[in-house]
Design an enzyme around this catalytic site. Structure first.
Site, PDB file in Angstrom:
ATOM      1  N   HIS A   1       0.840  -1.205   0.000  1.00 39.48           N
ATOM      2  CA  HIS A   1       0.000   0.000   0.000  1.00 39.48           C
ATOM      3  C   HIS A   1       0.876   1.257   0.000  1.00 39.48           C
ATOM      4  CE1 HIS A   1      -3.709   2.280   1.192  1.00 39.48           C
ATOM      5  NE2 HIS A   1      -2.788   3.123   1.629  1.00 39.48           N
ATOM      6  N   GLU A   2       1.783   1.324   0.943  1.00 40.91           N
ATOM      7  CA  GLU A   2       2.627   2.524   1.045  1.00 40.91           C
ATOM      8  C   GLU A   2       3.551   2.653  -0.166  1.00 40.91           C
ATOM      9  OE1 GLU A   2       1.685   4.677   2.985  1.00 40.91           O
ATOM     10  OE2 GLU A   2       0.444   3.374   4.242  1.00 40.91           O
TER      11      GLU A   2
ATOM     12  N   HIS B   1       1.691   4.361  -2.919  1.00 37.42           N
ATOM     13  CA  HIS B   1       1.754   5.821  -2.770  1.00 37.42           C
ATOM     14  C   HIS B   1       3.123   6.326  -3.243  1.00 37.42           C
ATOM     15  CE1 HIS B   1      -1.992   6.623  -0.733  1.00 37.42           C
ATOM     16  NE2 HIS B   1      -1.705   5.897   0.328  1.00 37.42           N
TER      17      HIS B   1
HETATM   18 ZN    ZN Z   1      -3.024   5.189   1.878  1.00 33.92          ZN
END
Ligand code: ZN
Length: 681
Positions: A472-473, A476
């Site tokens: 997830h990170e 980003h």
């Molecule tokens: Zn997030």
């Protein structure tokens, strides 16, 4: 370097202009901030004092470029305040934060500056602007107009009064919730009624008791105490007691928030009307992908319709299970039974032990896996380097290169917990991407997490939850790394709220794909690839009670919109109002002493008003986007190229719906999510 020189105020002269952590001392920050704010003020004055007619370059571009030094120092300082803080850094943060917000207000309320921006804005159709320039102009103009710059003096005065009252009310709301939370405790002299509760939770309760100079065990309404209690304690009457205390926070008690809720909703409505918007939700959603309350409401209703039958089935299944649960059967489920029996049922259906999976997820393997995936999709390569200053020895630093060998970005990875780092996981940057004349200035991106540390005998082995967090990170991070915009304020993750989770959530999908897991999910001792049956179980467990969870999330979003998407002036009864929403979604009987709105800090204290829907919205986007990868192959280069070209590289340069549609060929549809979540066949 001269020893009197502040390293934050001179050119860094480091490898790729990276932050010179080894030279920065805490004593440098305050004077650096003061100097940088002064510089930024001068840059703003230079714009307003310019004798030339306002135009795009001397006003809009100049405003975008202003505050460069301040931005750089702020990112270094506040990143450290999150990842490597101490008393002194926290003191400095308290000292400089009001100065920074004063400066921000001085810009937004600067009438001369707004007058210049307005001239350019009103003349915009005559200018030959690119789409990105149009967006920048719109964004800057709205920053002033949404703050009342176009209002006459009387209305401006009223707006300031509303703003100050709202900030007091939201503060009071939060203080009440906190006080109500702290006022309650469940004190047990011994553990005779605590069967079922794991040792770790018992120990924590004993610690809490000790801290309060009490014998035995104390449970509170804080999540780390409340959640394990509701999930595991066998004693139903005790669960009921704690659940009711939780539900009644700030409702008809000493810290009642009913008046605050009504006033906040009414003032937000009045503020929106003053600025020319129909409701507060119209005001908020103007700067969201969803755009209007109608879109959000239709979206919620559409998913509700599909999720409700599934939720009813899951509820019936749980009820049946609870009736026949031999150790502790109950005839009809109440709210305080939900977590308890769900956990038992989940264990029965998918006894998926974290310890069983962890050996397949050695941190180094997962990192290399995510790098390999970024390489296959986007041609990026990652080389660890020792040439870059670190703010802590645990931090890993990488030079990221494009396929043609050119520099893409710098990547910092900071994985382990320590004193001075806040909880959770996040992506941030130490330097933005933008174009300076012909030079594409490349960004410095960082991921910060709190994963299990290696020990003397074992490497860092991640839970599956930690694996998806890392992906997830890193999703980003890719949004930051692949940014390619002209203006810094539109770059990378500077996008609308309901769009920012697309790149992060979409990457999580690779964690469930055999083809991707084969790259990195290998046993740290035997190198054996994770068994297929584990993968199937992970997927099935991920969808456990998805219908019920969807209903719950929708109900919060719908409640949020019910306060903010209408004229609330006629509402007098908070509980009766929220019942109208929950009647559409509740499967458990209502608890009369409970009220959700009075402790719903997300929307009445924090910044999530008219925004709670975005959690579900982002899921729809990521499922719909990933479906294209599934169709074409999860490592299909042309699909990845499209995603990079239309979404990852574009930041906030255009309306997200346009960007998305260019990538996908059509607007997002809910079908892929419903299918992935198992809500439809
Ligand atoms: Zn997030």
């Amino acid at each position: 370097m001269n020893t009197n020189t502040n390293p934050l105020l001179v050119n860094f002269e480091t490898f790729q202009d990276t932050a010179p952590f080894s030279l920065i001392k805490e004593s440098h920050y305050e004077s650096a901030f003061a100097k940088a704010i002064e510089e930024a003020r001068k840059e703003i004055n230079a714009i307003t004092e310019n004798a030339a007619q306002p135009n795009f370059e001397n006003t809009i571009e100049a405003l975008d470029a202003s505050g460069e030094l301040l931005g750089r120092i702020s990112s270094i300082f506040f990143n450290l305040n999150s990842a490597e803080t101490n008393d002194e850094i926290q003191r400095i943060a308290r000292e400089v934060s009001p100065k920074l917000s004063d400066f921000g207000n001085d810009v937004t309320l600067n009438e001369e500056l707004f007058a210049r921006v307005k001239v350019v804005y009103e003349n915009r159709t005559a200018l030959d602007l690119t789409e990105e320039q149009k967006t920048l102009l719109e964004k800057q103009y709205k920053r002033f107009s949404r703050n009342g710059a176009n209002l006459d003096e009387d209305k401006k005065k009223r707006l300031r009064a509303i703003d100050s009252e709202l900030s007091q009310l939201t503060l009071a709301f939060g203080e009440n919730v906190l006080a109500a939370t702290n006022a309650y405790e469940l004190h047990l002299e011994d553990d005779s009624r605590l069967s079922g509760l794991p040792e770790s939770a018992k120990e924590a309760a004993a610690e809490t008791a000790k801290a309060k100079n009490k014998e035995g065990y104390v449970f509170t309404l804080d999540y780390p105490s409340y959640i394990p209690f509701m999930t595991y304690v066998d004693d139903r009457a005790l669960r009921e007691e704690l659940s009711k205390a939780f539900g009644a926070k700030s409702y008809k008690d000493e810290y009642d928030n009913q008046e605050n809720v009504l006033k906040i909703a009414q003032l937000r409505y009045e503020r929106a009307q003053l600025l020319g918007y129909e409701t507060h939700a119209h005001f908020i959603l103007e700067e969201r992908m969803a755009k209007t309350p109608e879109t959000v409401n239709n979206f919620s209703q559409e998913i509700l319709e599909k999720a409700k039958p599934a939720a009813q089935r899951e509820f019936d299944e749980l009820q049946e299970f609870a009736r026949n649960y031999s150790d502790n059967p109950v005839e009809s489920l109440k709210k305080w039974d939900a977590a308890y029996y769900s956990e038992k049922l989940k264990q029965k259906l998918y006894s998926l032990d974290d310890e069983l999976l962890k050996p397949y997820f050695k941190l180094e393997n997962v990192i290399n896996g995510v790098f390999e995936i970024a390489s296959r999709l986007y041609g990026l390569s990652f080389e660890e380097t020792q040439e870059i200053d670190k703010y802590h020895p645990d931090v890993l630093t990488y030079v990221v290169k494009n396929e043609d060998g050119s520099l893409n970005s710098i990547f910092y990875a900071d994985f382990f917990p320590r004193k001075g780092k806040r909880n959770g996981a996040w992506m941030t940057s130490f330097k933005n991407q933008w174009h300076e004349q012909d030079v594409n200035v490349r960004p410095h991106i960082s991921n910060v997490c709190n994963f299990t540390k290696p020990t003397a005998t074992k490497p860092s082995l991640l839970t599956f939850n930690e694996v998806t967090t890392l992906f997830h990170e890193f999703g980003h991070a890719l949004h930051g790394m692949l940014a390619d915009t002209k203006y810094r304020s539109l770059s990378g993750t500077s996008v609308f709220w309901d769009f920012v989770e697309l790149p992060s959530q979409v990457l999580e999908n690779w964690c469930y794909e055999k083809e991707a897991l084969e790259i990195f999910a290998r046993h740290y001792e035997t190198d054996e690839v994770i068994p297929l049956e584990y993968i199937e179980k992970i997927k099935a467990a991920a969808n456990f009670q998805e219908g019920l969870q969807t209903l719950r999330q929708l109900s919060f979003g719908m409640m949020d919109m019910s306060w903010h998407g209408i004229d609330p002036t006629a509402i007098t009864d908070v509980k009766a109002h929220e019942r109208k929403i929950f009647n559409q979604t509740d499967l458990y009987p209502d608890v009369e002493s409970s009220c959700m709105s009075t402790s719903f800090a997300h929307i009445f204290q924090g910044g999530y008003s008219a925004g709670y829907y975005s959690y579900k919205w982002a899921e729809v986007l990521d499922a719909d986007a990933f479906e294209l990868f599934k169709q074409n192959g999860i490592f299909d280069r042309p699909t990845a190229k499209k995603f990079r070209e239309h979404i990852l590289s574009k930041g906030g340069t255009e309306d997200p719906m346009l960007l998305y549609t260019r990538f996908r060929g059509s607007e997002p549809k809910i079908d892929a999510l419903l299918k992935r979540a198992g809500l439809v066949a």
